[in-house]
Design a protein around this motif. Structure first.
Motif: not given
Length: 384
Positions: A135-150
């Protein structure tokens, strides 16, 4: 996709359609969400196509079928020259040096999220999408790579080399789902790939004899399998065919314990170390043998998703192989190195020293260590 498609009312997304169920559902979900979806099939391997090893032709047909079912534009692109230059040549160099590389990680960096991304954007796409479980999450202009839900399918380990720009241009729709949900969706909407078996390994190897394949490109150099005490217990056909921690395929399972270790009689043998100078494979009996474990490592060719290295010492979690449970560790040192050119075209020239809270099994040079804080993938590097 035509270059004027950016003028459409909805964002244009190009899906990397592989012919598998995950990318099929990726395209389905994006179309349901109202995006202007098109698809591309990437062919990354030209060698021995006629030998029946690489299922590219079948995968292309399946991808084409899915695109037709979803009524989205589709075409194939051949990235084989880039794959050979930027991935496979590195793969061979690492095996030649006695290490065990992970070409899937480099393929993601150099092909899927560089060559493919650039191609899609040049054709008018706003973003690309793939069937990775992340998953990808954007927060305050920064992009984070997150683990998949599974947790069983999470593929962030293979994506740690992605930086801010590719993450800003990428969607991972199935990363929000469990694998059974993905198959259920594919079956519900009668996608032809709903029950297709997941691919294993990298396409150009496929379901083939790995040793035979590798010997086409690198000359095999047989040598001795020896115990830590120096007793010869077997022969290997080439160090490149073995990885640390390997149990199956050594061909010495029926031997008695070494003379210096009669108490291990009946225990399975494992590959513990490689002596490159003497072309010897060091083997031990019993999975608890101390030579199979290490509590520290050094890694280089570091990449941080944020673009910035943390200040050492830094406590986090890490894994040194895919599917390994996260392990508590401390990055004790991060050192700058003299700039040099590498096959990886790394953005940073640093290495680090990592201390684990507990000993780790079969840490393998050439593989990647990937760092995490909770569900956030911080980055990683190549184990030295």
């Amino acid at each position: 996709m035509s270059k004027d498609s950016t003028a459409s009312k909805t964002p244009a997304i190009v899906v990397g359609l592989s012919g598998g169920v995950d990318s099929s559902v990726t395209a389905l979900l994006l179309k349901q969400q109202g995006f202007d979806v098109s698809a591309i099939f990437m062919k990354n391997w030209n060698e021995d196509d006629d030998a029946g090893y690489c299922p590219a032709e079948e995968d292309f047909a399946d991808a084409q079928s899915i695109a037709a079912e979803l009524d989205i534009p589709f075409h194939g692109v051949n990235f084989a020259p880039e794959y050979w230059d930027n991935v496979f040549s590195y793969f061979l160099a690492e095996y030649k040096a006695g290490r065990t590389p992970n070409p899937d990680i480099l393929c993601n960096k150099e092909i899927k999220f560089k060559v493919f991304l650039d191609y899609a954007l040049s054709q008018g796409a706003e973003k690309i999408a793939t069937g990775h479980y992340a998953r990808v999450k954007e927060e305050n202009g920064e992009f984070f790579l997150l683990k998949g839900k599974d947790n069983n399918k999470d593929q962030s380990y293979f994506l740690y080399t992605l930086g801010q720009y590719p993450l800003s241009k990428t969607l991972f729709p199935v990363g929000e789902l469990e694998k059974p949900e993905v198959r259920a969706l594919a079956e519900k909407f009668q996608l032809a790939t709903w029950d297709k078996k997941d691919s294993t390994g990298i396409c150009f190897i496929g379901e083939r004899d790995f040793a035979k394949f590798l010997s086409k490109y690198l000359p095999a150099k047989p040598g001795d399998m020896v115990t830590p005490e120096g007793e010869v217990v077997g022969q290997h056909q080439g160090l490149m065919y073995h990885t640390l921690g390997q149990r199956k395929g050594l061909g010495i399972g029926g031997r008695k314990a070494s003379k210096a270790a009669e108490k291990t009689a009946g225990m399975p043998w494992f590959a513990a170390q490689k002596n490159l100078s003497n072309n010897q494979l060091i083997v031990v009996q019993g999975k608890d043998h101390p030579l199979l474990y290490s509590q520290h490592l050094s890694a280089s060719q570091l990449h941080w998703v944020s673009g910035k290295a943390p200040a050492a010492p830094f406590q986090c979690m890490a894994k040194t192989r895919y599917r390994q449970a996260d392990q508590a560790c401390t990055i004790t040192e991060i050192n700058k190195l003299a700039a040099k050119s590498t096959n990886l075209n790394t953005e940073t020239q640093t290495n680090c020293v990592v201390e684990f809270d507990s000993p780790q099994f079969a840490i393998t040079p050439g593989q990647s260590i990937v760092f995490y804080q909770g569900e956030i993938c911080l980055g990683g590097g190549i184990i030295d």
